[in-house]
Design an enzyme around this catalytic site. Structure first.
Site, mmCIF file in Angstrom:
data_model
loop_
_atom_site.group_PDB
_atom_site.id
_atom_site.type_symbol
_atom_site.label_atom_id
_atom_site.label_comp_id
_atom_site.label_asym_id
_atom_site.label_seq_id
_atom_site.Cartn_x
_atom_site.Cartn_y
_atom_site.Cartn_z
ATOM 1 N N ASP A 258 -33.316 41.291 -94.324
ATOM 2 C CA ASP A 258 -32.591 40.366 -95.209
ATOM 3 C C ASP A 258 -33.342 39.043 -95.362
ATOM 4 O O ASP A 258 -34.106 38.641 -94.491
ATOM 5 C CB ASP A 258 -31.189 40.121 -94.629
ATOM 6 C CG ASP A 258 -30.259 39.493 -95.655
ATOM 7 O OD1 ASP A 258 -30.473 39.699 -96.871
ATOM 8 O OD2 ASP A 258 -29.320 38.787 -95.231
ATOM 9 N N HIS B 185 -38.901 40.222 -102.900
ATOM 10 C CA HIS B 185 -38.893 41.661 -102.603
ATOM 11 C C HIS B 185 -40.325 42.201 -102.503
ATOM 12 O O HIS B 185 -40.614 43.059 -101.665
ATOM 13 C CB HIS B 185 -38.097 42.423 -103.664
ATOM 14 C CG HIS B 185 -36.652 42.008 -103.731
ATOM 15 N ND1 HIS B 185 -35.888 41.827 -102.601
ATOM 16 C CD2 HIS B 185 -35.831 41.727 -104.781
ATOM 17 C CE1 HIS B 185 -34.658 41.463 -102.956
ATOM 18 N NE2 HIS B 185 -34.609 41.390 -104.275
ATOM 19 N N LEU C 132 -44.334 58.606 -85.633
ATOM 20 C CA LEU C 132 -43.203 57.719 -85.964
ATOM 21 C C LEU C 132 -42.319 58.393 -87.003
ATOM 22 O O LEU C 132 -42.813 58.919 -88.001
ATOM 23 C CB LEU C 132 -43.725 56.389 -86.533
ATOM 24 C CG LEU C 132 -42.651 55.382 -86.961
ATOM 25 C CD1 LEU C 132 -41.912 54.829 -85.746
ATOM 26 C CD2 LEU C 132 -43.258 54.223 -87.761
HETATM 27 C C1 IPE Z 1 -27.885 43.948 -96.489
HETATM 28 O O1 IPE Z 1 -28.206 42.725 -97.046
HETATM 29 C C2 IPE Z 1 -28.595 45.044 -97.198
HETATM 30 C C3 IPE Z 1 -30.052 45.041 -97.057
HETATM 31 C C4 IPE Z 1 -30.764 44.237 -96.338
HETATM 32 C C5 IPE Z 1 -30.707 46.070 -97.784
HETATM 33 P P1 IPE Z 1 -27.258 42.002 -98.119
HETATM 34 O O2 IPE Z 1 -27.938 40.750 -98.469
HETATM 35 O O3 IPE Z 1 -26.946 42.938 -99.235
HETATM 36 O O4 IPE Z 1 -25.938 41.761 -97.281
HETATM 37 P P2 IPE Z 1 -24.798 40.674 -97.439
HETATM 38 O O5 IPE Z 1 -24.320 40.713 -98.869
HETATM 39 O O6 IPE Z 1 -25.394 39.347 -97.107
HETATM 40 O O7 IPE Z 1 -23.754 41.071 -96.439
HETATM 41 C C1 IPE Z 2 -32.658 41.792 -98.666
HETATM 42 O O1 IPE Z 2 -32.875 40.511 -99.136
HETATM 43 C C2 IPE Z 2 -33.160 42.858 -99.617
HETATM 44 C C3 IPE Z 2 -32.096 43.572 -100.322
HETATM 45 C C4 IPE Z 2 -30.830 43.472 -100.092
HETATM 46 C C5 IPE Z 2 -32.527 44.487 -101.356
HETATM 47 P P1 IPE Z 2 -31.849 39.828 -100.116
HETATM 48 O O2 IPE Z 2 -32.201 40.183 -101.521
HETATM 49 O O3 IPE Z 2 -30.458 40.115 -99.731
HETATM 50 O O4 IPE Z 2 -32.199 38.303 -99.863
HETATM 51 P P2 IPE Z 2 -31.157 37.119 -99.692
HETATM 52 O O5 IPE Z 2 -30.232 37.498 -98.588
HETATM 53 O O6 IPE Z 2 -30.444 36.973 -100.992
HETATM 54 O O7 IPE Z 2 -32.006 35.944 -99.350
HETATM 55 MG MG MG Z 3 -29.178 39.235 -98.422
#
Ligand code: IPE
Ligand code: IPE
Ligand code: MG
Length: 254
Positions: free
Chosen positions: A18, A35, A129
Site C-alpha cells: 500500500d 503503481h 519460491l
Molecule cells: C489494499 O489497499 C489493497 C491493496 C494493497 C492491493 P487499499 O488502499 O485498497 O485499502 P484501503 O482502502 O486503504 O483499506
Molecule cells: C496500493 O496503493 C496499490 C493498490 C491498491 C492497487 P494505493 O493505490 O492504495 O496507494 P494509496 O494508499 O492511495 O497511497
Molecule cells: Mg491504499
C-alpha cells in the site's frame, strides 16, 4: 538469513503493498506513476525473498474493492499487471519462481486472464519460491464461495474447508498459514486480505510507502519476525515458527 539447519519447510510472508498513490502525489505525479514504481518494488522483493528463507510470498496487488476506483486508474493497473507478468515470466523460470494468481478471474480483461494462465503454466516447475499475486481478491468473498462449495453431507473440517477455500480463490496447493504479514503505507488494517490464513500471523505495519520498499526492508522485517515470541495459544515459545503447523497438542501434559 535463516540458518539452513533451522530453516523451516515453509515460511510464508504476505504483503499488503500500500501507499503507491500517496507516494506519487507527494512527488506531484499522477497516482499511476506510483503503481509503476510499485512494480519495481515487487521485482526487488521477489528477488530478495528466497535468500531470506521465504518459501511462499503472497502479494496483494488489487482487491475486489479496488474496482471502485476511477476507470483510468483501474485500466492502468490491469495493463501494468499484464506487462509486468510478461516481462517477469522468463526471470521467474530462470530463478525457480512458481507463480499463482489468486482471486477471481471472471472480471479481469480477457488478455490478462490469458497471460496469467500462460505464466502459471510456464513457471509451474519453479521450486525455490511460490509467488502468489492477489488480483481481484477478497478474503470474505473467497470464504463465502468456499462455504457454498463444501460437500453438504461431509463433516466440515479445517483441512476440508482449507481445500475448498483454495479452490474458491484459484490457489494451488491449499491455503497456507501466513507467518508474517507486512503492510506498507502507514495504515493499520487488513483490507480483506487472507483473513483465514492469517489467524496466527505476526503483523507488521510500516510507514514507508510500497515504492520505497527495498530488499533491506524485507530483511529487517524478517529479523524482527524471528525475534518475536509465537506461542499459538500454548506456553512454549517457538521463536518464529511453529514446528508443525497442524500440531495443536504441543503443550499437553506439560
Ligand atoms: C489494499 O489497499 C489493497 C491493496 C494493497 C492491493 P487499499 O488502499 O485498497 O485499502 P484501503 O482502502 O486503504 O483499506
Ligand atoms: C496500493 O496503493 C496499490 C493498490 C491498491 C492497487 P494505493 O493505490 O492504495 O496507494 P494509496 O494508499 O492511495 O497511497
Ligand atoms: Mg491504499
Amino acid at each position: 538469513m535463516l540458518d539452513p539447519e533451522s530453516r523451516p519447510d515453509a515460511f510464508h510472508v504476505a504483503i499488503i503493498m500500500d501507499g503507491n498513490g500517496r507516494w506519487a502525489q507527494r512527488r506531484r505525479r499522477p497516482r499511476t506513476a506510483g503503481h509503476v514504481a510499485g512494480a519495481e518494488a515487487v521485482r526487488r522483493t521477489v528477488e530478495a525473498a528466497p535468500a531470506l528463507g521465504i518459501t511462499t510470498l503472497t502479494l496483494y496487488a488489487f482487491s475486489a474493492d479496488n474496482w471502485k476506483r476511477p476507470r483510468t486508474e483501474v485500466d492502468h493497473l490491469m495493463r501494468l499487471f499484464r506487462s509486468h507478468l510478461h516481462s517477469e515470466c522468463g526471470r521467474c523460470v530462470e530463478n525457480g519462481v512458481r507463480l499463482n494468481v489468486i482471486g477471481r478471474r471472471d472480471r479481469l480483461p480477457a488478455g490478462l486472464g490469458d497471460t496469467i494462465a500462460a505464466v502459471e503454466y510456464r513457471t509451474r516447475q519453479g521450486d525455490r519460491l511460490h509467488l502468489r499475486i492477489a488480483i481481484d481478491y477478497s478474503a470474505r468473498d473467497a470464504l463465502v464461495a468456499a462455504a457454498a462449495g463444501m460437500d453438504k453431507d461431509g463433516i466440515p473440517s479445517r483441512e476440508g474447508f482449507g481445500a475448498a477455500l483454495a479452490k474458491a480463490m484459484n490457489a494451488s496447493p491449499g491455503p497456507e498459514d501466513v507467518d508474517l504479514l507486512i503492510r506498507t503505507g502507514g495504515e493499520h488494517r487488513l483490507s480483506d486480505f487472507l483473513l483465514w490464513e492469517s489467524a496466527y500471523a505476526e503483523l507488521m505495519f510500516l510507514d514507508k510507502a510500497w515504492p520505497d520498499f527495498t530488499a533491506k526492508d524485507l530483511e529487517a522485517a524478517v529479523r524482527v519476525f524471528l525475534a518475536r515470541d509465537r506461542r499459538f495459544g500454548g506456553l512454549t515459545s517457538t521463536a518464529g515458527f511453529k514446528p508443525n503447523h497442524s500440531d495443536r497438542a504441543e503443550e499437553a501434559g506439560s
